[in-house]
Scaffold this motif. Sequence first.
Motif, PDB file in Angstrom:
ATOM      1  N   GLY A   1     -69.241  17.761  50.866  1.00  0.00           N
ATOM      2  CA  GLY A   1     -68.453  18.874  51.376  1.00  0.00           C
ATOM      3  C   GLY A   1     -67.090  19.039  50.754  1.00  0.00           C
ATOM      4  N   GLN A   2     -66.694  18.123  49.877  1.00  0.00           N
ATOM      5  CA  GLN A   2     -65.363  18.217  49.285  1.00  0.00           C
ATOM      6  C   GLN A   2     -65.310  19.271  48.182  1.00  0.00           C
ATOM      7  N   VAL A   3     -64.081  19.742  47.925  1.00  0.00           N
ATOM      8  CA  VAL A   3     -63.795  20.597  46.777  1.00  0.00           C
ATOM      9  C   VAL A   3     -63.104  19.725  45.733  1.00  0.00           C
ATOM     10  N   LEU A   4     -63.647  19.698  44.531  1.00  0.00           N
ATOM     11  CA  LEU A   4     -63.162  18.815  43.482  1.00  0.00           C
ATOM     12  C   LEU A   4     -62.657  19.624  42.293  1.00  0.00           C
ATOM     13  N   PHE A   5     -61.538  19.199  41.736  1.00  0.00           N
ATOM     14  CA  PHE A   5     -61.162  19.603  40.384  1.00  0.00           C
ATOM     15  C   PHE A   5     -61.635  18.495  39.455  1.00  0.00           C
ATOM     16  N   ILE A   6     -62.406  18.844  38.448  1.00  0.00           N
ATOM     17  CA  ILE A   6     -62.777  17.869  37.422  1.00  0.00           C
ATOM     18  C   ILE A   6     -62.259  18.380  36.086  1.00  0.00           C
TER      19      ILE A   6
ATOM     20  N   CYS B   1     -64.421  12.444  31.991  1.00  0.00           N
ATOM     21  CA  CYS B   1     -64.773  13.376  33.069  1.00  0.00           C
ATOM     22  C   CYS B   1     -66.196  13.893  32.911  1.00  0.00           C
ATOM     23  N   GLN B   2     -66.651  14.067  31.688  1.00  0.00           N
ATOM     24  CA  GLN B   2     -68.041  14.466  31.460  1.00  0.00           C
ATOM     25  C   GLN B   2     -69.001  13.407  32.003  1.00  0.00           C
ATOM     26  N   GLN B   3     -68.678  12.138  31.760  1.00  0.00           N
ATOM     27  CA  GLN B   3     -69.504  11.060  32.297  1.00  0.00           C
ATOM     28  C   GLN B   3     -69.475  11.052  33.824  1.00  0.00           C
TER      29      GLN B   3
ATOM     30  N   VAL C   1     -64.638  22.727  40.846  1.00  0.00           N
ATOM     31  CA  VAL C   1     -63.869  23.742  40.124  1.00  0.00           C
ATOM     32  C   VAL C   1     -63.393  23.094  38.828  1.00  0.00           C
ATOM     33  N   THR C   2     -63.709  23.708  37.708  1.00  0.00           N
ATOM     34  CA  THR C   2     -63.375  23.097  36.425  1.00  0.00           C
ATOM     35  C   THR C   2     -63.021  24.170  35.405  1.00  0.00           C
ATOM     36  N   HIS C   3     -62.137  23.822  34.487  1.00  0.00           N
ATOM     37  CA  HIS C   3     -61.815  24.712  33.368  1.00  0.00           C
ATOM     38  C   HIS C   3     -62.517  24.247  32.101  1.00  0.00           C
ATOM     39  N   SER C   4     -63.546  23.399  32.282  1.00  0.00           N
ATOM     40  CA  SER C   4     -64.269  22.850  31.144  1.00  0.00           C
ATOM     41  C   SER C   4     -65.726  23.306  31.144  1.00  0.00           C
ATOM     42  N   PRO C   5     -66.164  24.086  30.146  1.00  0.00           N
ATOM     43  CA  PRO C   5     -67.585  24.439  30.053  1.00  0.00           C
ATOM     44  C   PRO C   5     -68.487  23.215  29.950  1.00  0.00           C
ATOM     45  N   THR C   6     -67.982  22.137  29.339  1.00  0.00           N
ATOM     46  CA  THR C   6     -68.762  20.907  29.220  1.00  0.00           C
ATOM     47  C   THR C   6     -69.087  20.331  30.592  1.00  0.00           C
ATOM     48  N   ILE C   7     -68.109  20.336  31.485  1.00  0.00           N
ATOM     49  CA  ILE C   7     -68.330  19.825  32.846  1.00  0.00           C
ATOM     50  C   ILE C   7     -69.307  20.736  33.595  1.00  0.00           C
ATOM     51  N   ALA C   8     -69.130  22.034  33.456  1.00  0.00           N
ATOM     52  CA  ALA C   8     -70.033  22.971  34.128  1.00  0.00           C
ATOM     53  C   ALA C   8     -71.480  22.744  33.690  1.00  0.00           C
ATOM     54  N   LEU C   9     -71.704  22.576  32.399  1.00  0.00           N
ATOM     55  CA  LEU C   9     -73.061  22.352  31.904  1.00  0.00           C
ATOM     56  C   LEU C   9     -73.637  21.026  32.392  1.00  0.00           C
ATOM     57  N   ALA C  10     -72.779  20.010  32.535  1.00  0.00           N
ATOM     58  CA  ALA C  10     -73.244  18.708  33.021  1.00  0.00           C
ATOM     59  C   ALA C  10     -73.745  18.782  34.458  1.00  0.00           C
ATOM     60  N   LEU C  11     -73.350  19.836  35.192  1.00  0.00           N
ATOM     61  CA  LEU C  11     -73.722  19.960  36.607  1.00  0.00           C
ATOM     62  C   LEU C  11     -74.827  20.984  36.846  1.00  0.00           C
ATOM     63  N   VAL C  12     -75.430  21.498  35.784  1.00  0.00           N
ATOM     64  CA  VAL C  12     -76.486  22.506  35.930  1.00  0.00           C
ATOM     65  C   VAL C  12     -77.659  21.974  36.747  1.00  0.00           C
TER      66      VAL C  12
ATOM     67  N   GLU D   1     -71.921  23.558  43.962  1.00  0.00           N
ATOM     68  CA  GLU D   1     -71.472  24.881  43.520  1.00  0.00           C
ATOM     69  C   GLU D   1     -70.410  24.678  42.452  1.00  0.00           C
ATOM     70  N   VAL D   2     -70.572  25.363  41.347  1.00  0.00           N
ATOM     71  CA  VAL D   2     -69.647  25.210  40.225  1.00  0.00           C
ATOM     72  C   VAL D   2     -68.845  26.496  40.047  1.00  0.00           C
ATOM     73  N   GLN D   3     -67.532  26.367  40.118  1.00  0.00           N
ATOM     74  CA  GLN D   3     -66.631  27.480  39.848  1.00  0.00           C
ATOM     75  C   GLN D   3     -65.959  27.202  38.500  1.00  0.00           C
ATOM     76  N   LEU D   4     -66.228  28.073  37.529  1.00  0.00           N
ATOM     77  CA  LEU D   4     -65.722  27.858  36.174  1.00  0.00           C
ATOM     78  C   LEU D   4     -64.476  28.719  35.936  1.00  0.00           C
ATOM     79  N   ILE D   5     -63.366  28.041  35.654  1.00  0.00           N
ATOM     80  CA  ILE D   5     -62.089  28.707  35.363  1.00  0.00           C
ATOM     81  C   ILE D   5     -62.082  29.166  33.912  1.00  0.00           C
ATOM     82  N   GLY D   6     -61.698  30.417  33.685  1.00  0.00           N
ATOM     83  CA  GLY D   6     -61.681  30.954  32.328  1.00  0.00           C
ATOM     84  C   GLY D   6     -60.294  30.996  31.718  1.00  0.00           C
ATOM     85  N   GLY D   7     -60.255  31.334  30.451  1.00  0.00           N
ATOM     86  CA  GLY D   7     -59.007  31.432  29.708  1.00  0.00           C
ATOM     87  C   GLY D   7     -59.282  31.260  28.231  1.00  0.00           C
ATOM     88  N   ARG D   8     -58.233  30.989  27.455  1.00  0.00           N
ATOM     89  CA  ARG D   8     -58.432  30.730  26.028  1.00  0.00           C
ATOM     90  C   ARG D   8     -59.039  29.345  25.841  1.00  0.00           C
ATOM     91  N   LEU D   9     -60.099  29.245  25.035  1.00  0.00           N
ATOM     92  CA  LEU D   9     -60.758  27.954  24.833  1.00  0.00           C
ATOM     93  C   LEU D   9     -59.951  27.098  23.868  1.00  0.00           C
TER      94      LEU D   9
END
Length: 251
Positions: free
Chosen positions: A91-96, A102-104, A118-129, A135-143
């Motif tokens: 039930g927690q909300v995590l920033f990774i 962090c990928q590991q 909640v992550t600003h890393s596409p690598t982390i988001a893909l690791a959680l597919v 639930e994955v919330q992906l933060i956007g911006g300049r890569l």
Amino acid sequence: MLTQQRKQLILDTLRRDGRIVAADLSSSLGLSEDTIRRDLRALAARGLLQRVHGGALPASPAVANFAARSQLQMAGKQAIAAAAAAMVQPGQVLFIDGGTTCQQLALRLPHSLQATVVTHSPTIALALVEHPLVEVQLIGGRLFKHSVVAVGAAAIEAIRQVRADLYFMGVTGISATAGLSTGDMEEAHVKRALMAQAAETWVLASAEKLHAASPYVIAACNAATGLVVEPGTSDQQVAALTALGLALVRA
């Protein structure tokens, strides 16, 4: 003493003591502080140390590119990741954060876990597919390709709309005197924003990052809640950090 001899002595002293104090070294060698500072500048330009106020610290090897860092101290990173994953409650909300440790961590979260990441890393988001209840919330911006993370004003503004229970932070340097640091200014701004929005910040502290420094300061060490360190990390290695009030989780 020849210039090359001085520089080698500086590097030997840094390896032995873990830091250089310019005033002390100039006194012991009978040389001016200007001479020592000139040598420190030259060594810093070659990436062999990180200059700080009054001297120098070891330069973090964690500023290499993502592919190279993926092979660095992998057993230690995996142990840290497993210990960090065990800290997460349903039930927690995590920033990774982004980065290889962090990928590991993301890969080691239980598949039965129900949580929000909640992550600003596409690598982390893909690791959680393959984590059906996360639930994955992906933060956007300049890569920022070096760390494979989003940076910039848009990322920071999105982060400010979230309140997280835990933030698992990746850094390139951890020093009681120089603080938590990284190799990019924009990335440092994003990490500060993540810290500000999290109830607890845990720094994933693999061995090569302890007592090292990078050019851009994120925050003082005691701004974090604690460190997750590798198995076998001695009390002496972390004494200066725990003296600042940091909690310690040993993998």
